[in-house]
Design a protein around this motif. Structure first.
Motif, PDB file in Angstrom:
ATOM      1  N   PHE A   1      41.191  25.901  34.239  1.00 51.57           N
ATOM      2  CA  PHE A   1      41.965  25.365  35.367  1.00 51.57           C
ATOM      3  C   PHE A   1      41.162  24.309  36.077  1.00 51.57           C
ATOM      4  N   GLN A   2      41.550  23.155  36.068  1.00 43.63           N
ATOM      5  CA  GLN A   2      41.151  22.040  36.769  1.00 43.63           C
ATOM      6  C   GLN A   2      40.858  22.221  38.280  1.00 43.63           C
ATOM      7  N   ASP A   3      39.668  22.215  38.810  1.00 49.79           N
ATOM      8  CA  ASP A   3      39.367  22.489  40.126  1.00 49.79           C
ATOM      9  C   ASP A   3      39.307  21.200  41.039  1.00 49.79           C
ATOM     10  N   THR A   4      40.389  20.576  41.002  1.00 47.10           N
ATOM     11  CA  THR A   4      40.366  19.068  41.797  1.00 47.10           C
ATOM     12  C   THR A   4      41.495  19.130  42.683  1.00 47.10           C
ATOM     13  N   PRO A   5      41.260  19.219  44.138  1.00 47.11           N
ATOM     14  CA  PRO A   5      39.763  18.878  44.670  1.00 47.11           C
ATOM     15  C   PRO A   5      39.455  20.565  44.654  1.00 47.11           C
ATOM     16  N   PRO A   6      38.142  20.648  45.018  1.00 42.64           N
ATOM     17  CA  PRO A   6      37.336  21.721  44.747  1.00 42.64           C
ATOM     18  C   PRO A   6      38.132  22.751  45.809  1.00 42.64           C
ATOM     19  N   GLY A   7      38.276  23.851  44.854  1.00 43.72           N
ATOM     20  CA  GLY A   7      38.736  25.281  45.514  1.00 43.72           C
ATOM     21  C   GLY A   7      40.467  25.350  45.122  1.00 43.72           C
ATOM     22  N   THR A   8      40.877  24.356  44.411  1.00 43.77           N
ATOM     23  CA  THR A   8      42.195  24.536  43.890  1.00 43.77           C
ATOM     24  C   THR A   8      42.680  25.425  42.772  1.00 43.77           C
ATOM     25  N   ALA A   9      41.510  25.484  42.085  1.00 46.26           N
ATOM     26  CA  ALA A   9      41.746  26.228  40.597  1.00 46.26           C
ATOM     27  C   ALA A   9      42.429  27.873  41.357  1.00 46.26           C
ATOM     28  N   VAL A  10      42.250  28.224  42.393  1.00 44.43           N
ATOM     29  CA  VAL A  10      42.643  29.648  42.783  1.00 44.43           C
ATOM     30  C   VAL A  10      44.314  29.415  42.851  1.00 44.43           C
ATOM     31  N   VAL A  11      44.811  28.253  43.085  1.00 40.39           N
ATOM     32  CA  VAL A  11      46.382  27.887  42.964  1.00 40.39           C
ATOM     33  C   VAL A  11      47.060  28.502  41.644  1.00 40.39           C
ATOM     34  N   GLY A  12      46.175  27.971  40.635  1.00 43.57           N
ATOM     35  CA  GLY A  12      46.758  28.654  39.163  1.00 43.57           C
ATOM     36  C   GLY A  12      46.778  29.927  38.992  1.00 43.57           C
ATOM     37  N   THR A  13      45.800  30.616  39.384  1.00 40.63           N
ATOM     38  CA  THR A  13      45.568  31.893  39.184  1.00 40.63           C
ATOM     39  C   THR A  13      46.675  32.869  40.136  1.00 40.63           C
ATOM     40  N   VAL A  14      47.100  32.209  41.396  1.00 38.72           N
ATOM     41  CA  VAL A  14      48.125  32.836  42.275  1.00 38.72           C
ATOM     42  C   VAL A  14      49.441  32.776  41.543  1.00 38.72           C
ATOM     43  N   ALA A  15      49.614  31.626  40.884  1.00 40.46           N
ATOM     44  CA  ALA A  15      50.833  31.170  40.256  1.00 40.46           C
ATOM     45  C   ALA A  15      51.232  32.150  39.004  1.00 40.46           C
ATOM     46  N   ARG A  16      50.153  32.647  38.611  1.00 35.93           N
ATOM     47  CA  ARG A  16      50.067  33.487  37.422  1.00 35.93           C
ATOM     48  C   ARG A  16      50.001  34.849  37.734  1.00 35.93           C
ATOM     49  N   ARG A  17      49.866  35.202  39.022  1.00 31.94           N
ATOM     50  CA  ARG A  17      49.640  36.696  39.520  1.00 31.94           C
ATOM     51  C   ARG A  17      48.419  37.364  38.660  1.00 31.94           C
ATOM     52  N   TRP A  18      47.527  36.595  38.783  1.00 29.47           N
ATOM     53  CA  TRP A  18      46.153  37.194  38.307  1.00 29.47           C
ATOM     54  C   TRP A  18      44.961  36.716  38.938  1.00 29.47           C
ATOM     55  N   SER A  19      44.295  37.479  39.197  1.00 26.71           N
ATOM     56  CA  SER A  19      42.780  37.369  39.883  1.00 26.71           C
ATOM     57  C   SER A  19      41.809  37.506  38.950  1.00 26.71           C
ATOM     58  N   PRO A  20      40.728  36.577  38.452  1.00 31.79           N
ATOM     59  CA  PRO A  20      39.630  36.867  37.563  1.00 31.79           C
ATOM     60  C   PRO A  20      38.742  37.825  38.141  1.00 31.79           C
ATOM     61  N   PRO A  21      38.154  38.825  37.233  1.00 36.21           N
ATOM     62  CA  PRO A  21      37.007  39.654  38.192  1.00 36.21           C
ATOM     63  C   PRO A  21      35.835  38.937  38.642  1.00 36.21           C
ATOM     64  N   ALA A  22      35.271  39.396  39.594  1.00 35.07           N
ATOM     65  CA  ALA A  22      34.174  38.820  40.173  1.00 35.07           C
ATOM     66  C   ALA A  22      33.020  38.653  39.142  1.00 35.07           C
TER      67      ALA A  22
ATOM     68  N   LEU B   1      52.781  25.053  41.849  1.00 38.29           N
ATOM     69  CA  LEU B   1      51.289  24.588  41.104  1.00 38.29           C
ATOM     70  C   LEU B   1      50.724  23.806  41.339  1.00 38.29           C
ATOM     71  N   SER B   2      49.406  23.603  41.253  1.00 39.35           N
ATOM     72  CA  SER B   2      48.596  22.596  41.952  1.00 39.35           C
ATOM     73  C   SER B   2      48.682  21.544  40.953  1.00 39.35           C
ATOM     74  N   ALA B   3      48.232  20.315  41.667  1.00 37.75           N
ATOM     75  CA  ALA B   3      48.466  19.037  40.803  1.00 37.75           C
ATOM     76  C   ALA B   3      47.823  18.952  39.625  1.00 37.75           C
ATOM     77  N   TYR B   4      46.984  19.761  39.038  1.00 37.02           N
ATOM     78  CA  TYR B   4      46.253  19.775  37.874  1.00 37.02           C
ATOM     79  C   TYR B   4      46.371  20.895  37.277  1.00 37.02           C
TER      80      TYR B   4
END
Length: 361
Positions: free
Chosen positions: A34-55, A266-269
């Motif tokens: 998941f491209q993280d541009t700008p920083p912190g936006t990779a989380v948008v991709g996980t939210v859209a897919r109803r998934w959160s990676p383990p810590a 979905l995030s821009a990237y």
């Protein structure tokens, strides 16, 4: 050769990305990162897919085309091998910047020298500027150029960021200044490419059917340079008058795919948007220019399998404000689903509240 229409291709891709319904498995999209541009936006991709990676199971690292991507830490060593240039011609193709005109002809040697210099420098947390200065000093003068913005000589960012994964350097979270540090999962600079065919196959599985040129654009190189790594077991598929390729074991899934219902932001990237056939996703040329703007790119509203508008977000205190610009007047269901999607995003970002505003398209 089978032939399918545009809607079937989009339905297939959305299913592979886990963007079809609440029970879909969205983890596969992380195969490309998941491209993280700008920083912190990779989380948008996980939210859209109803998934959160383990810590601690993922890391943000400069990888594909030198862009920051969120990847599984367990994939990093294999990813470094898959992204290593296949030949001097491949390496030269990835150094298209005028700032690298003297270095590009050196091909793989240039990548190896820059990657090793960065690996030697980054032994603990450092700022991007500190690393750039140290790497520039460690390399021959021809690797650097005069940067008016910095008023200094330093290595080209195009090469500097592309070798980040090979150097085993990841981006550290938090703070206004870009901080980097070593990642132990990449133990050494690769000595040759390996596994590139698997990464090409992952692209074709997630964003196929696609052409060789589409895949090469994703890698930041040419179709000719990727030729030696082209995988076997592909099927030809005719879409919108063009012959494209898909892993043969995904043909049944393609022909059976049904357009989904529902909304995602979905995030821009987002990986779903990292395709070379933009005409297929967004046939309207004016809307293409907005969705894939060079600077200030917006996120997209995905509604019932189609890109139906754009969105932007800003933080106001502890509130996340999301402004959605639809292409056509949305119905009550679409509005309600978008409100729920924005609420999920606000929760993931740690906002206490969310406000959704609908702008005129």
């Amino acid at each position: 050769m089978i032939e399918v229409d545009r809607s079937r291709v989009l339905a297939y891709r959305l299913a592979e990305h886990g963007l079809t319904d609440e029970t879909a498995d969205g983890r596969n999209a992380l195969d490309l990162g998941f491209q993280d541009t700008p920083p912190g936006t990779a989380v948008v991709g996980t939210v859209a897919r109803r998934w959160s990676p383990p810590a601690d199971s993922t890391a943000v690292i400069w990888s594909v085309r030198g862009a920051p991507h969120l990847h599984r830490r367990s994939d990093l060593a294999a990813l470094a091998g898959a992204l290593w240039p296949l030949s001097d011609a491949d390496a030269t193709a990835r150094m298209r910047s005028a700032q690298l005109k003297e270095v590009a002809p050196r091909g793989i040697e240039a990548f190896a020298m820059a990657a090793q210099a960065m690996r030697d420098v980054v032994t603990g947390p450092m700022t991007k500027g500190q690393i750039s200065r140290a790497v520039s000093d460690a390399l021959p003068p021809e690797f650097s150029y005069y940067c008016p913005t910095c008023a200094a000589e330093h290595v080209s960012g195009q090469l500097f960021q592309q070798v980040g994964i090979f150097a085993g350097v990841r981006l550290l979270p938090g703070g206004r200044t870009t901080m980097l540090g070593p990642v132990e999962e990449v133990p050494a600079v690769p000595d040759k490419a390996h596994g590139t065919d698997g990464l090409i196959r992952a692209y074709l599985r997630l964003l196929g059917p696609a052409t060789k040129a589409d895949v090469a654009r994703f890698f930041g190189t040419t179709a000719t340079a990727l030729g030696p790594a082209w995988p076997d077991g592909l099927a030809e598929v005719r879409v919108e008058g063009r012959t494209r390729l898909l892993p043969a074991d995904r043909v049944d899934a393609l022909t059976a795919a049904a357009p989904p219902r529902g909304v995602r932001l979905l995030s821009a990237y987002d990986p779903y948007l990292q395709t070379g056939d933009r005409d297929l996703l967004v046939p309207d040329k004016a809307r293409q220019k907005e969705v894939w703007r060079t600077l200030g790119r917006p996120g997209v509203l995905l509604a019932d399998g189609e890109i139906a508008g754009t969105w932007r977000a800003r933080t106001a205190g502890r509130r996340l404000e999301v402004t959605i610009t639809p292409y056509t007047e949305p119905g009550e269901r679409i509005r309600g689903d978008a409100d729920a999607e924005a609420a999920r995003l606000a929760e993931a970002r740690g906002a206490a509240d969310v406000r959704v505003m609908w702008a005129n398209g």
